[in-house]
Design a protein around this motif. Structure first.
Motif, PDB file in Angstrom:
ATOM      1  N   SER A  41       0.837  -1.207   0.000  1.00 30.14           N
ATOM      2  CA  SER A  41       0.000   0.000   0.000  1.00 30.14           C
ATOM      3  C   SER A  41       0.869   1.253   0.000  1.00 30.14           C
ATOM      4  CB  SER A  41      -0.925   0.018   1.219  1.00 30.14           C
ATOM      5  OG  SER A  41      -1.840  -1.040   1.167  1.00 30.14           O
ATOM      6  N   LEU A  42       1.900   1.241   0.815  1.00 30.81           N
ATOM      7  CA  LEU A  42       2.813   2.374   0.896  1.00 30.81           C
ATOM      8  C   LEU A  42       3.479   2.616  -0.462  1.00 30.81           C
ATOM      9  CD1 LEU A  42       4.939   3.499   3.741  1.00 30.81           C
ATOM     10  CD2 LEU A  42       6.211   2.897   1.712  1.00 30.81           C
ATOM     11  N   LYS A  66       4.267   5.235  -5.708  1.00 32.86           N
ATOM     12  CA  LYS A  66       4.305   5.123  -7.167  1.00 32.86           C
ATOM     13  C   LYS A  66       3.337   6.108  -7.825  1.00 32.86           C
ATOM     14  CE  LYS A  66       4.029   1.778 -10.905  1.00 32.86           C
ATOM     15  NZ  LYS A  66       3.698   0.404 -11.280  1.00 32.86           N
ATOM     16  N   SER A  67       2.253   6.440  -7.138  1.00 32.21           N
ATOM     17  CA  SER A  67       1.290   7.386  -7.713  1.00 32.21           C
ATOM     18  C   SER A  67       1.906   8.777  -7.893  1.00 32.21           C
ATOM     19  CB  SER A  67       0.032   7.477  -6.839  1.00 32.21           C
ATOM     20  OG  SER A  67       0.287   8.197  -5.643  1.00 32.21           O
ATOM     21  N   HIS A 118      12.451   7.208  -5.337  1.00 31.13           N
ATOM     22  CA  HIS A 118      13.009   8.378  -4.666  1.00 31.13           C
ATOM     23  C   HIS A 118      12.749   9.609  -5.516  1.00 31.13           C
ATOM     24  CE1 HIS A 118      16.965   8.318  -7.133  1.00 31.13           C
ATOM     25  NE2 HIS A 118      16.166   7.399  -7.637  1.00 31.13           N
ATOM     26  N   SER A 119      13.019  10.758  -4.951  1.00 32.25           N
ATOM     27  CA  SER A 119      12.975  12.002  -5.714  1.00 32.25           C
ATOM     28  C   SER A 119      14.419  12.431  -5.943  1.00 32.25           C
ATOM     29  CB  SER A 119      12.201  13.084  -4.973  1.00 32.25           C
ATOM     30  OG  SER A 119      12.082  14.234  -5.781  1.00 32.25           O
ATOM     31  N   THR A 170      11.022   8.986  -9.204  1.00 30.64           N
ATOM     32  CA  THR A 170      11.285   7.944 -10.193  1.00 30.64           C
ATOM     33  C   THR A 170      11.693   6.651  -9.497  1.00 30.64           C
ATOM     34  OG1 THR A 170      12.479   7.470 -12.248  1.00 30.64           O
ATOM     35  CG2 THR A 170      13.746   8.527 -10.488  1.00 30.64           C
ATOM     36  N   ILE A 171      11.706   5.572 -10.234  1.00 37.43           N
ATOM     37  CA  ILE A 171      12.201   4.278  -9.740  1.00 37.43           C
ATOM     38  C   ILE A 171      13.545   4.031 -10.413  1.00 37.43           C
ATOM     39  CG2 ILE A 171      11.801   1.791  -9.646  1.00 37.43           C
ATOM     40  CD1 ILE A 171       8.768   2.448  -9.695  1.00 37.43           C
TER      41      ILE A 171
END
Length: 177
Positions: A51-52, A57-58, A148-149, A158-159
């Motif tokens: 959930s986190l 990701k949103s 992270h940003s 982004t991932i």
């Protein structure tokens, strides 16, 4: 869930008191019940981590913005991590260096999805903490991706692969959940 937790606590206390008194183990029927309850605990933790991470990701594509933890303006790395965990009721620091004293340190080989990775900043000369991200996935070979940003090429949330560049900057991992 509350009933299962109560039963688990009762059985755990029973097991401890029995072993302490006369080295008697739990009867088989209670042992099986306890194993069943314990077997369900990681599923609950995984569900919360999922959930986190769905929430995190949103926010992919939210731009990088220094000293910000506001999704409508942008995030810096610690602003993003604190915003994500804060939305799930966790009190975490707002600055990257403070994450070193937060949560429970874990070995990288034992880190789980949802744990926080702590890195040095981008300066090759400094070994000071300057970046944080959340483990997003770990494949069967142990390859990690984290969300992270970044002020780098992606310039926002982004991932990223935990590649040699980040391995060289890695300081430690901590578990918040």
């Amino acid at each position: 869930m509350k009933k299962s937790l109560f039963i688990f606590c009762f059985l755990f206390a029973f097991a401890l008191s029995s072993k302490a008194q006369d080295n008697v183990s739990l009867p088989a029927q209670y042992q099986k019940m306890m194993e069943k309850i314990l077997g369900n605990i990681p599923k609950v933790a995984t569900s919360k981590a999922n959930s986190l991470l769905d929430f995190a990701k949103s926010m992919i594509g939210v731009p990088y913005r220094y000293a910000s933890s506001n999704p409508s303006r942008g995030f810096d790395c610690s602003g993003f991590v604190s915003y994500v965990f804060g939305n799930f009721g966790f009190k975490v620091p707002r600055s990257s260096p403070e994450f070193a004293a937060t949560g429970v340190p874990v070995k990288l080989s034992e880190a789980k999805v949802g744990d926080v990775l702590i890195f040095t900043g981008t300066s090759h000369k400094s070994k000071r903490i300057g970046h944080v991200g959340i483990i997003y996935s770990i494949d069967n070979e142990g390859n990690i991706k984290f969300i992270h940003s970044t002020s780098g090429k992606a310039n926002g949330v982004t991932i990223t692969d935990f590649d040699n560049y980040y391995k060289g900057r890695f300081i430690k991992a901590v578990s918040i959940m």
